[in-house]
Design a protein around this motif. Sequence first.
Motif, PDB file in Angstrom:
ATOM      1  N   GLY A   1     -12.561   1.419  54.567  1.00 33.36           N
ATOM      2  CA  GLY A   1     -13.131   1.086  53.267  1.00 33.36           C
ATOM      3  C   GLY A   1     -14.145  -0.040  53.348  1.00 33.36           C
ATOM      4  N   ILE A   2     -15.333   0.206  52.809  1.00 31.14           N
ATOM      5  CA  ILE A   2     -16.354  -0.827  52.668  1.00 31.14           C
ATOM      6  C   ILE A   2     -16.345  -1.273  51.204  1.00 31.14           C
ATOM      7  CG2 ILE A   2     -18.806  -1.381  52.877  1.00 31.14           C
ATOM      8  CD1 ILE A   2     -17.614  -0.662  55.543  1.00 31.14           C
ATOM      9  N   TYR A   3     -16.300  -2.550  51.012  1.00 33.19           N
ATOM     10  CA  TYR A   3     -16.235  -3.108  49.663  1.00 33.19           C
ATOM     11  C   TYR A   3     -17.476  -3.969  49.432  1.00 33.19           C
ATOM     12  CZ  TYR A   3     -11.312  -1.696  49.708  1.00 33.19           C
ATOM     13  OH  TYR A   3     -10.154  -0.963  49.772  1.00 33.19           O
ATOM     14  N   PRO A   4     -18.489  -3.386  48.804  1.00 29.22           N
ATOM     15  CA  PRO A   4     -19.658  -4.206  48.466  1.00 29.22           C
ATOM     16  C   PRO A   4     -19.250  -5.342  47.522  1.00 29.22           C
ATOM     17  CG  PRO A   4     -20.104  -1.861  48.161  1.00 29.22           C
ATOM     18  CD  PRO A   4     -18.632  -2.006  48.363  1.00 29.22           C
ATOM     19  N   TRP A   5     -19.999  -6.439  47.577  1.00 27.67           N
ATOM     20  CA  TRP A   5     -19.662  -7.563  46.692  1.00 27.67           C
ATOM     21  C   TRP A   5     -19.593  -7.116  45.239  1.00 27.67           C
ATOM     22  CZ3 TRP A   5     -17.543 -10.774  49.617  1.00 27.67           C
ATOM     23  CH2 TRP A   5     -18.081 -11.155  50.848  1.00 27.67           C
ATOM     24  N   ILE A   6     -20.549  -6.273  44.852  1.00 23.72           N
ATOM     25  CA  ILE A   6     -20.593  -5.861  43.443  1.00 23.72           C
ATOM     26  C   ILE A   6     -19.331  -5.085  43.075  1.00 23.72           C
ATOM     27  CG2 ILE A   6     -21.919  -3.771  43.974  1.00 23.72           C
ATOM     28  CD1 ILE A   6     -22.312  -5.907  40.817  1.00 23.72           C
ATOM     29  N   TYR A   7     -18.802  -4.319  44.032  1.00 21.46           N
ATOM     30  CA  TYR A   7     -17.579  -3.557  43.753  1.00 21.46           C
ATOM     31  C   TYR A   7     -16.373  -4.495  43.623  1.00 21.46           C
ATOM     32  CZ  TYR A   7     -13.885  -0.097  44.142  1.00 21.46           C
ATOM     33  OH  TYR A   7     -12.763   0.659  43.909  1.00 21.46           O
ATOM     34  N   LEU A   8     -16.309  -5.519  44.462  1.00 22.35           N
ATOM     35  CA  LEU A   8     -15.223  -6.505  44.313  1.00 22.35           C
ATOM     36  C   LEU A   8     -15.300  -7.170  42.933  1.00 22.35           C
ATOM     37  CD1 LEU A   8     -15.099  -8.191  47.833  1.00 22.35           C
ATOM     38  CD2 LEU A   8     -13.406  -6.640  46.834  1.00 22.35           C
ATOM     39  N   GLU A   9     -16.517  -7.454  42.507  1.00 23.46           N
ATOM     40  CA  GLU A   9     -16.684  -8.035  41.169  1.00 23.46           C
ATOM     41  C   GLU A   9     -16.186  -7.067  40.101  1.00 23.46           C
ATOM     42  OE1 GLU A   9     -20.743 -10.504  42.228  1.00 23.46           O
ATOM     43  OE2 GLU A   9     -20.600  -9.436  40.334  1.00 23.46           O
ATOM     44  N   GLN A  10     -16.531  -5.803  40.279  1.00 21.85           N
ATOM     45  CA  GLN A  10     -16.103  -4.798  39.296  1.00 21.85           C
ATOM     46  C   GLN A  10     -14.588  -4.692  39.279  1.00 21.85           C
ATOM     47  OE1 GLN A  10     -18.227  -1.353  40.621  1.00 21.85           O
ATOM     48  NE2 GLN A  10     -20.171  -2.032  39.727  1.00 21.85           N
ATOM     49  N   LEU A  11     -13.969  -4.674  40.463  1.00 20.19           N
ATOM     50  CA  LEU A  11     -12.501  -4.593  40.517  1.00 20.19           C
ATOM     51  C   LEU A  11     -11.867  -5.794  39.815  1.00 20.19           C
ATOM     52  CD1 LEU A  11     -11.526  -3.430  44.128  1.00 20.19           C
ATOM     53  CD2 LEU A  11     -11.117  -2.212  41.978  1.00 20.19           C
ATOM     54  N   SER A  12     -12.475  -6.956  40.025  1.00 16.48           N
ATOM     55  CA  SER A  12     -11.879  -8.165  39.448  1.00 16.48           C
ATOM     56  C   SER A  12     -12.048  -8.193  37.941  1.00 16.48           C
ATOM     57  CB  SER A  12     -12.496  -9.413  40.086  1.00 16.48           C
ATOM     58  OG  SER A  12     -13.789  -9.659  39.581  1.00 16.48           O
ATOM     59  N   ASN A  13     -12.922  -7.364  37.419  1.00 17.38           N
ATOM     60  CA  ASN A  13     -13.126  -7.289  35.966  1.00 17.38           C
ATOM     61  C   ASN A  13     -12.415  -6.101  35.347  1.00 17.38           C
ATOM     62  OD1 ASN A  13     -14.796  -9.524  35.535  1.00 17.38           O
ATOM     63  ND2 ASN A  13     -16.543  -8.399  36.353  1.00 17.38           N
ATOM     64  N   SER A  14     -11.739  -5.290  36.154  1.00 13.29           N
ATOM     65  CA  SER A  14     -11.287  -3.992  35.674  1.00 13.29           C
ATOM     66  C   SER A  14      -9.840  -3.988  35.199  1.00 13.29           C
ATOM     67  CB  SER A  14     -11.433  -2.959  36.798  1.00 13.29           C
ATOM     68  OG  SER A  14     -10.484  -3.248  37.818  1.00 13.29           O
ATOM     69  N   GLY A  15      -9.218  -5.151  35.185  1.00 14.13           N
ATOM     70  CA  GLY A  15      -7.826  -5.163  34.755  1.00 14.13           C
ATOM     71  C   GLY A  15      -6.864  -5.120  35.911  1.00 14.13           C
ATOM     72  N   THR A  16      -7.378  -4.878  37.132  1.00 16.83           N
ATOM     73  CA  THR A  16      -6.497  -4.927  38.284  1.00 16.83           C
ATOM     74  C   THR A  16      -6.355  -6.360  38.805  1.00 16.83           C
ATOM     75  OG1 THR A  16      -8.316  -4.496  39.791  1.00 16.83           O
ATOM     76  CG2 THR A  16      -7.083  -2.596  39.027  1.00 16.83           C
ATOM     77  N   ALA A  17      -7.197  -7.268  38.287  1.00 14.01           N
ATOM     78  CA  ALA A  17      -7.088  -8.660  38.708  1.00 14.01           C
ATOM     79  C   ALA A  17      -5.850  -9.292  38.087  1.00 14.01           C
ATOM     80  CB  ALA A  17      -8.335  -9.440  38.303  1.00 14.01           C
ATOM     81  N   LEU A  18      -5.253 -10.206  38.803  1.00 18.06           N
ATOM     82  CA  LEU A  18      -4.121 -10.945  38.262  1.00 18.06           C
ATOM     83  C   LEU A  18      -4.639 -11.949  37.243  1.00 18.06           C
ATOM     84  CD1 LEU A  18      -2.141 -11.671  41.531  1.00 18.06           C
ATOM     85  CD2 LEU A  18      -1.695  -9.897  39.847  1.00 18.06           C
ATOM     86  N   PRO A  19      -3.843 -12.285  36.256  1.00 13.84           N
ATOM     87  CA  PRO A  19      -4.279 -13.287  35.285  1.00 13.84           C
ATOM     88  C   PRO A  19      -4.434 -14.658  35.943  1.00 13.84           C
ATOM     89  CG  PRO A  19      -2.020 -12.626  34.862  1.00 13.84           C
ATOM     90  CD  PRO A  19      -2.533 -11.756  35.959  1.00 13.84           C
TER      91      PRO A  19
END
Length: 99
Positions: A81-99
Amino acid sequence: MTIQAISNHPKLGTLELVLDGGASRTLTHAALRDGCRCADCTALRRAGTPLQADGAIRLLAIEAVGAYGVQLVFSDRHDRGIYPWIYLEQLSNSGTALP
Ligand SMILES: [Zn+2]
Protein backbone atom coordinates in the motif's frame (compact mmCIF):
# COMPACT_ATOMS: atom_id res chain seq x y z
CA MET A 1 -3.98 21.37 6.31
CA THR A 2 -0.59 19.90 5.59
CA ILE A 3 1.13 17.00 7.27
CA GLN A 4 4.45 18.16 8.69
CA ALA A 5 5.52 14.95 10.36
CA ILE A 6 4.29 11.49 11.26
CA SER A 7 5.02 9.57 14.42
CA ASN A 8 4.40 5.87 14.84
CA HIS A 9 3.30 4.53 18.23
CA PRO A 10 3.52 0.72 18.01
CA LYS A 11 2.43 0.07 21.58
CA LEU A 12 -0.72 2.10 21.09
CA GLY A 13 -1.24 0.85 17.54
CA THR A 14 -1.55 4.39 16.26
CA LEU A 15 0.05 6.72 13.77
CA GLU A 16 0.08 10.36 14.72
CA LEU A 17 -0.05 12.99 11.97
CA VAL A 18 1.40 16.32 13.00
CA LEU A 19 -0.17 19.11 11.01
CA ASP A 20 0.99 22.60 10.24
CA GLY A 21 0.09 24.83 13.14
CA GLY A 22 0.97 22.06 15.57
CA ALA A 23 -2.36 20.24 15.67
CA SER A 24 -2.30 16.48 15.35
CA ARG A 25 -4.60 13.67 14.26
CA THR A 26 -4.36 10.03 15.17
CA LEU A 27 -5.16 7.04 12.98
CA THR A 28 -5.15 3.46 14.21
CA HIS A 29 -2.95 0.94 12.45
CA ALA A 30 -6.08 -1.12 11.77
CA ALA A 31 -7.77 1.84 10.07
CA LEU A 32 -4.68 2.38 7.93
CA ARG A 33 -4.59 -1.30 6.98
CA ASP A 34 -8.29 -1.25 6.14
CA GLY A 35 -7.67 1.83 4.02
CA CYS A 36 -4.96 0.24 1.86
CA ARG A 37 -5.50 1.13 -1.76
CA CYS A 38 -3.26 -1.42 -3.43
CA ALA A 39 -4.71 -3.44 -6.30
CA ASP A 40 -5.45 -6.48 -4.12
CA CYS A 41 -7.22 -4.54 -1.39
CA THR A 42 -9.11 -2.46 -3.93
CA ALA A 43 -10.31 -5.67 -5.62
CA LEU A 44 -11.53 -7.07 -2.29
CA ARG A 45 -13.38 -3.83 -1.58
CA ARG A 46 -15.01 -3.88 -5.02
CA ALA A 47 -16.06 -7.47 -4.44
CA GLY A 48 -17.80 -6.38 -1.27
CA THR A 49 -15.43 -8.33 0.96
CA PRO A 50 -13.03 -5.68 2.24
CA LEU A 51 -10.37 -6.68 4.68
CA GLN A 52 -11.25 -5.77 8.23
CA ALA A 53 -8.06 -5.74 10.23
CA ASP A 54 -8.32 -6.53 13.91
CA GLY A 55 -6.93 -4.21 16.53
CA ALA A 56 -3.82 -6.32 16.99
CA ILE A 57 -2.42 -5.43 13.60
CA ARG A 58 0.63 -3.24 13.72
CA LEU A 59 2.43 -0.93 11.38
CA LEU A 60 6.00 -2.23 11.31
CA ALA A 61 7.74 0.11 8.91
CA ILE A 62 7.23 3.37 7.08
CA GLU A 63 9.12 3.90 3.84
CA ALA A 64 9.27 7.29 2.15
CA VAL A 65 7.99 7.38 -1.43
CA GLY A 66 9.75 10.49 -2.67
CA ALA A 67 7.88 13.60 -1.64
CA TYR A 68 4.64 11.88 -2.55
CA GLY A 69 3.82 9.93 0.56
CA VAL A 70 4.74 6.76 2.36
CA GLN A 71 4.63 3.01 1.85
CA LEU A 72 3.41 1.21 4.94
CA VAL A 73 4.47 -2.29 6.03
CA PHE A 74 2.04 -4.12 8.31
CA SER A 75 2.41 -7.04 10.66
CA ASP A 76 0.31 -9.26 8.37
CA ARG A 77 3.25 -8.87 5.90
CA HIS A 78 1.20 -6.62 3.66
CA ASP A 79 3.50 -3.99 2.21
CA ARG A 80 1.98 -3.01 -1.11
CA GLY A 81 0.00 0.00 0.00
CA ILE A 82 1.18 3.47 -0.99
CA TYR A 83 -0.35 6.24 1.07
CA PRO A 84 -0.01 9.66 -0.51
CA TRP A 85 0.03 12.52 1.99
CA ILE A 86 -3.28 13.76 0.65
CA TYR A 87 -4.84 10.34 1.27
CA LEU A 88 -3.59 10.27 4.87
CA GLU A 89 -5.19 13.68 5.29
CA GLN A 90 -8.43 12.37 3.83
CA LEU A 91 -8.38 9.34 6.14
CA SER A 92 -7.79 11.57 9.14
CA ASN A 93 -10.85 13.60 8.16
CA SER A 94 -13.08 10.66 7.35
CA GLY A 95 -14.19 9.60 10.79
CA THR A 96 -11.63 6.84 11.08
CA ALA A 97 -9.39 9.18 13.08
CA LEU A 98 -9.46 8.85 16.83
CA PRO A 99 -10.87 11.81 18.72
ZN1 LIG B 1 -3.38 -3.54 0.15
